[in-house]
Design an enzyme around this catalytic site. Structure first.
Site, PDB file in Angstrom:
ATOM      1  CE  LYS A 275       4.116 -42.456  44.340  1.00 11.32           C
ATOM      2  NZ  LYS A 275       3.428 -42.571  43.236  1.00 11.32           N
TER       3      LYS A 275
ATOM      4  CE  LYS B  17      -0.717 -44.532  34.187  1.00 16.03           C
ATOM      5  NZ  LYS B  17      -0.715 -44.992  35.409  1.00 16.03           N
TER       6      LYS B  17
ATOM      7  CE  LYS C 242      -6.496 -33.961  38.178  1.00 18.84           C
ATOM      8  NZ  LYS C 242      -7.276 -34.150  38.276  1.00 18.84           N
TER       9      LYS C 242
HETATM   10  P1  ADP Z   1       1.195 -43.669  38.672  1.00 13.84           P
HETATM   11  O1  ADP Z   1       2.168 -42.836  39.858  1.00 13.84           O
HETATM   12  O2  ADP Z   1       1.971 -44.750  38.156  1.00 13.84           O
HETATM   13  O3  ADP Z   1       0.561 -42.604  37.288  1.00 13.84           O
HETATM   14  P2  ADP Z   1      -1.136 -43.593  40.054  1.00 13.84           P
HETATM   15  O4  ADP Z   1      -1.492 -41.837  40.429  1.00 13.84           O
HETATM   16  O5  ADP Z   1      -2.519 -43.949  39.019  1.00 13.84           O
HETATM   17  O6  ADP Z   1      -0.295 -44.241  39.290  1.00 13.84           O
HETATM   18  O7  ADP Z   1      -1.948 -44.593  41.043  1.00 13.84           O
HETATM   19  C1  ADP Z   1      -3.237 -45.190  41.237  1.00 13.84           C
HETATM   20  C2  ADP Z   1      -3.054 -45.212  43.131  1.00 13.84           C
HETATM   21  O8  ADP Z   1      -1.668 -46.710  43.321  1.00 13.84           O
HETATM   22  C3  ADP Z   1      -2.304 -44.563  43.869  1.00 13.84           C
HETATM   23  O9  ADP Z   1      -3.809 -44.266  44.501  1.00 13.84           O
HETATM   24  C4  ADP Z   1      -1.231 -44.461  44.789  1.00 13.84           C
HETATM   25  O10 ADP Z   1      -1.478 -45.275  45.750  1.00 13.84           O
HETATM   26  C5  ADP Z   1      -1.442 -46.411  44.249  1.00 13.84           C
HETATM   27  N1  ADP Z   1       0.860 -46.231  43.812  1.00 13.84           N
HETATM   28  C6  ADP Z   1       1.012 -46.063  42.739  1.00 13.84           C
HETATM   29  N2  ADP Z   1       2.321 -46.051  42.330  1.00 13.84           N
HETATM   30  C7  ADP Z   1       2.796 -46.442  43.617  1.00 13.84           C
HETATM   31  C8  ADP Z   1       3.971 -46.726  44.673  1.00 13.84           C
HETATM   32  N3  ADP Z   1       4.948 -46.762  43.545  1.00 13.84           N
HETATM   33  N4  ADP Z   1       3.537 -46.595  45.461  1.00 13.84           N
HETATM   34  C9  ADP Z   1       2.722 -47.442  46.510  1.00 13.84           C
HETATM   35  N5  ADP Z   1       1.480 -46.924  46.008  1.00 13.84           N
HETATM   36  C10 ADP Z   1       1.452 -46.744  44.947  1.00 13.84           C
END
Ligand code: ADP
Ligand code: TRP
Length: 319
Positions: free
Chosen positions: A189, A192, A110
């Protein structure tokens, strides 16, 4: 089995969150004593402003309820409605060597990303340990990036127990290993941070537009298509059983339909999977007093357990 899940609310949920985190988590409530909270104290470490933090917190509450988190089965609350964890966080801090926190990958990542290196960010794992230990959680489902935090929780609990007896239950993490990474509209992948998501709650037209943006190869209409490397196919498969997937593969290979058809089909799959959730969401947004009641009763239940634990802890350390 007592299972605890903590959710950081960080904006609009997407299909990757749904299949990667939400769906498996909500399934746990069928066979376990599930405790789930929105970790807004933790989110404070990365929040832009008060209004956004509040909004994200409530959005996450409504999203989870809409997607099937059942308040009759699951204890559901907002972290800051149970401030007992902050007292435990302080007490546990005494059992947390600086070296342990200095080794935390998540903190280092971070800071490397430019988030201010303040004390809340540094001691984040101690508050997480308090969340887990105050409820005697046995299992904690987490993403891979959070495994180290559970290990730190165990280290802290062991140090405490060594001094005062078996007061804390040592938690174990659950990680969904075999879960595939859900691709975004560009095939990377879905995340966001990459701007390639398909959000869960979109209106039908924007949803179709978003599906139309999924990157595919340029095989002309009328030629046979290969489902294996196709992002549209990969996303559609998530909503289908084996028979459905086979049927869709046959349609790809037949050469009778083009990507446009499959993008429409994908939109239909998403739209119908979320039909019930959309109705529930509209209902909850219209009955926020009921949502507040669910959270209050969840907080009360969690607080009862926390208060009992804190009595033992305070006595043990001499407060
Ligand atoms: P982002 O990458 O959109 O910021 P987060 O990191 O907030 O998403 O993800 C929250 C949860 O959603 C994570 O613990 C993860 O397990 C799941 N997740 C997010 N994106 C994916 C993806 N593309 N494939 C599988 N699981 C995902
Ligand atoms: N740090 C976790 C995350 O970013 C959220 C969290 C806070 C948590 N407290 C927790 C998760 C306790 C599990 C248990 O995902």
């Amino acid at each position: 089995m007592r299972v605890l899940t903590g959710i950081q609310a960080s904006g609009k949920l997407h299909i990757g969150n749904y299949f990667g985190a939400m769906k498996p988590m909500i399934k746990l409530q069928e066979e376990n004593e599930l405790f789930t909270f929105i970790a807004n104290y933790h989110s404070l470490t990365s929040s832009k402003d008060a209004q956004t933090l509040k909004q994200y917190t409530l959005d996450a509450v409504v999203d989870y309820l809409s997607m099937g988190l059942d308040p009759d089965k699951t204890t559901f609350w907002i972290q800051s409605d149970m401030p007992q964890v902050l007292e435990l966080y302080w007490i546990l801090s005494k059992f947390t060597p600086m070296g342990l926190l200095e080794r935390a990958h998540s903190y280092k990542d971070k800071v490397a990303k430019g988030i201010a290196a303040n004390h809340a960010l540094f001691s984040y794992p101690v508050l997480m340990a308090a969340d887990i230990l105050i409820l005697d959680s046995e299992k904690v489902p987490v993403g891979k990036d959070q495994i180290q935090h559970i290990e730190m929780t165990r280290d802290i609990a062991i140090k405490f127990n060594n001094e005062y007896g078996e007061i804390f239950t040592l938690p174990e993490y659950i990680v969904e290993d075999e879960l595939a990474t859900i691709p975004g509209i560009d095939g990377e992948k879905m995340s966001k941070s990459y701007g390639n998501t398909i959000e869960l709650f979109m209106d039908e037209k924007p949803l179709q537009k978003r599906c139309n943006k999924i990157v595919t190869d340029s095989t002309p209409l009328g030629e046979s298509l290969t489902p294996d490397d196709c992002n549209v196919y990969a996303l559609a498969s998530l909503f289908l059983d084996d028979a459905g997937r086979e049927e869709l593969s046959d349609r790809y290979r037949s050469g009778k339909e083009g990507y446009g058809h499959f993008k429409k089909y994908l939109k239909e799959l998403i739209w119908s999977e979320l039909e019930e959730a959309r109705e529930k969401r509209a209902y909850y947004l219209d009955h926020m007093d009921e949502v507040r009641e669910i959270l209050n009763s969840g907080a009360k239940k969690a607080q009862n357990i926390a208060n009992q634990k804190m009595e033992i802890v305070r006595e043990a350390v001499g407060l």
